[in-house]
Design an enzyme around this catalytic site. Structure first.
Site, PDB file in Angstrom:
ATOM      1  N   ASP A  99     -14.130  -5.844  16.569  1.00  0.00           N
ATOM      2  CA  ASP A  99     -13.414  -6.461  17.960  1.00  0.00           C
ATOM      3  C   ASP A  99     -14.369  -5.700  19.184  1.00  0.00           C
ATOM      4  O   ASP A  99     -15.042  -4.614  18.994  1.00  0.00           O
ATOM      5  CB  ASP A  99     -11.655  -5.861  17.486  1.00  0.00           C
ATOM      6  CG  ASP A  99     -11.924  -3.750  18.543  1.00  0.00           C
ATOM      7  OD1 ASP A  99     -13.033  -3.179  18.353  1.00  0.00           O
ATOM      8  OD2 ASP A  99     -10.547  -3.316  18.266  1.00  0.00           O
TER       9      ASP A  99
ATOM     10  N   ASP B 185      -5.430 -11.027  11.128  1.00  0.00           N
ATOM     11  CA  ASP B 185      -5.811  -9.362  10.940  1.00  0.00           C
ATOM     12  C   ASP B 185      -5.101  -9.128  11.738  1.00  0.00           C
ATOM     13  O   ASP B 185      -3.674  -9.445  12.338  1.00  0.00           O
ATOM     14  CB  ASP B 185      -6.895  -8.601  11.686  1.00  0.00           C
ATOM     15  CG  ASP B 185      -6.136  -8.998  13.312  1.00  0.00           C
ATOM     16  OD1 ASP B 185      -6.671  -9.682  13.925  1.00  0.00           O
ATOM     17  OD2 ASP B 185      -6.021  -7.532  13.326  1.00  0.00           O
TER      18      ASP B 185
ATOM     19  N   CYS C 275       3.305  -8.730 -10.030  1.00  0.00           N
ATOM     20  CA  CYS C 275       2.767  -8.816  -8.931  1.00  0.00           C
ATOM     21  C   CYS C 275       1.516  -8.027 -10.047  1.00  0.00           C
ATOM     22  O   CYS C 275       1.708  -6.777 -10.586  1.00  0.00           O
ATOM     23  CB  CYS C 275       3.187  -7.464  -8.258  1.00  0.00           C
ATOM     24  SG  CYS C 275       1.865  -6.869  -6.681  1.00  0.00           S
TER      25      CYS C 275
ATOM     26  N   CYS D 280      -1.251  -6.093  -8.259  1.00  0.00           N
ATOM     27  CA  CYS D 280      -2.045  -5.209  -8.094  1.00  0.00           C
ATOM     28  C   CYS D 280      -2.617  -4.115  -8.438  1.00  0.00           C
ATOM     29  O   CYS D 280      -1.913  -3.558  -9.793  1.00  0.00           O
ATOM     30  CB  CYS D 280      -1.460  -4.488  -6.298  1.00  0.00           C
ATOM     31  SG  CYS D 280      -0.428  -3.557  -6.728  1.00  0.00           S
TER      32      CYS D 280
ATOM     33  N   CYS E  58       0.680  -1.706  -8.531  1.00  0.00           N
ATOM     34  CA  CYS E  58       1.870  -2.791  -9.935  1.00  0.00           C
ATOM     35  C   CYS E  58       2.075  -2.463 -11.145  1.00  0.00           C
ATOM     36  O   CYS E  58       3.008  -2.438 -12.176  1.00  0.00           O
ATOM     37  CB  CYS E  58       2.857  -3.867  -8.896  1.00  0.00           C
ATOM     38  SG  CYS E  58       3.658  -4.268  -8.027  1.00  0.00           S
TER      39      CYS E  58
ATOM     40  N   HIS F 125      -0.629  -1.698  -2.804  1.00  0.00           N
ATOM     41  CA  HIS F 125       0.438  -3.313  -2.829  1.00  0.00           C
ATOM     42  C   HIS F 125       0.075  -4.478  -1.665  1.00  0.00           C
ATOM     43  O   HIS F 125      -0.206  -5.489  -1.915  1.00  0.00           O
ATOM     44  CB  HIS F 125       1.625  -2.577  -3.090  1.00  0.00           C
ATOM     45  CG  HIS F 125       2.762  -3.857  -3.068  1.00  0.00           C
ATOM     46  ND1 HIS F 125       2.987  -4.405  -4.550  1.00  0.00           N
ATOM     47  CD2 HIS F 125       3.382  -4.585  -2.208  1.00  0.00           C
ATOM     48  CE1 HIS F 125       3.793  -5.662  -4.463  1.00  0.00           C
ATOM     49  NE2 HIS F 125       4.003  -5.394  -3.160  1.00  0.00           N
TER      50      HIS F 125
HETATM   51 ZN   LIG Z   1       1.672  -4.494  -6.620  1.00  0.00          ZN
END
Ligand SMILES: [Zn+2]
Length: 379
Positions: A89, A271, A309, A311, A314, A340
């Site tokens: 930025d 963002d 999920c 990720c 998880c 997550h």
């Molecule tokens: Zn997750």
């Protein structure tokens, strides 16, 4: 180079090629304020989380460690060990919001560092010089983001000055990129549309900045106090005046709902600090709405945060364990929650891209919103 692959209504599915690789849009940029995601998430983790672009804050890097030092160390990519695109930025937002006493003049802004109070001057040239030292892939224009509740006269004056600043940013970037030893001689400049909630001021400004033929355009100054409906209305009115064959970046927005609405209106870069900030407080996103992992109902719950999920959190850990870590204020709890939520946002963008590829974004949006709202526990 921006290549539009598909459209559905105004929604855009594209590919954007930079000197640091090609990214797929719509995309979500993960915010690393001081060159790191808050919550002890490393650049290696970010790759596992599907992050395509990292966003770093110019102001923070300028006041702590310093852009000159980072330049001497080979630039921000080398410093952070991240080889994908980085967007910096301009520092303007922090200058106008964090810094207490400040003075705006045509040349730029004088303010006091939030770390030690020393006086700093930043104008378009200084912002470009700092971003050039960092060597980011995309540099943002130095602009003023007027308060959403500002008077029309003030907004008009501010937007006119922001336009003059953009012309100076562009000239300065051309000069910096041509210097021998530039960290990234291919650095790109994105312009920023401003104008608070006055559609005519924003449209006129959009027209003028589009004439400068920059590689991308952002819409700034939204999600700063106006209603969601006002924000969607501004997007409806302004986006048709920005080039369709370049990235459209909606700065600092927002919830999964906001993102779906904005994609439909033609935005393809996002963002927001919500996923990491909420994670640090135990607020976790799922396709069934947000949950609060600190809630007593998860004390003996051995299921993952969200069933299915993929990720890193998880795949391994249970709600019960994460709740325990959060209650005990263990760093690991925060880290697992942040991972997550970032994965959730990046994955949502992947689902949006798939839906656009298949020409069924409108249906995907309807179903996703319905699921989040119907089951939304908002704990
Ligand atoms: Zn997750």
């Amino acid at each position: 180079m921006y290549q539009l692959l598909r459209t559905e209504g105004r929604a855009k599915r594209a590919e954007f090629t930079t000197v640091h690789g090609t990214v797929q849009t719509p995309l979500f940029m993960n915010v690393g304020t001081v060159g790191a995601i808050k919550g002890a998430v490393s650049t290696e983790d970010l790759k596992d989380l599907g992050c395509q672009i990292q966003l770093s804050n110019t102001y923070h890097l300028h006041v702590r460690t310093g852009d000159e030092t980072i330049r001497e160390l080979g630039g921000l990519h080398k410093f952070m060990v991240w080889d994908r695109p980085i967007l910096t930025d301009s520092g303007g937002f922090q200058v106008f919001s964090l810094a207490g006493l400040r003075k705006i003049r045509e040349e730029g802004v004088t303010f006091h560092s939030h770390i030690d109070g020393h006086k700093i001057f930043m104008g378009p040239e200084e912002s470009m010089q700092i971003q050039s030292n960092l060597g980011s892939t995309i540099a943002m224009a130095f602009d003023e983001c007027p308060d959403a509740l500002s008077e029309r006269d003030y907004v008009q004056k501010s937007v006119d000055r922001t336009y003059r600043w953009l012309v100076r940013c562009k000239e300065e970037m051309v000069r910096l990129n041509s210097l021998e030893g530039a960290v990234n001689p291919h650095q790109m400049l994105f312009g920023i549309n401003q104008g608070a909630i006055f559609p005519d001021i924003r449209i006129e400004h959009a027209r003028r900045i589009t004439e400068l033929d920059l590689p991308g355009y952002a819409i700034g100054g939204l999600a700063v106090g106006e209603s969601h409906e006002q924000m969607y209305q501004i997007l409806d009115e302004v986006i048709p005046y920005l080039p369709q064959d370049k990235p459209t970046y909606l700065m600092g927005v927002g919830t999964p709902q906001n993102i779906l609405e904005a994609v439909e209106r033609g935005v393809d870069f996002f963002d927001c600090v919500y996923p990491s900030r909420n994670a640090r407080h135990g607020q976790l996103y799922t396709h069934q709405g947000k949950i609060n992992i600190k809630n007593a109902r998860y004390e003996r719950d051995m299921a993952p945060i969200e069933e299915g999920c993929r990720c890193p959190t998880c795949r391994t850990y249970s709600r019960a364990y994460i709740r325990h870590l959060m209650k005990a204020n263990e760093m690991l709890g925060m880290r697992l929650c942040v991972m997550h939520n970032l994965f959730f946002y990046n994955h949502l963008m992947e689902e949006i891209r798939d839906a656009l590829d298949q020409g069924c974004f409108a249906e995907f949006k309807r179903q996703t919103l319905a699921k989040m709202e119907e089951n939304g526990r908002h704990e």
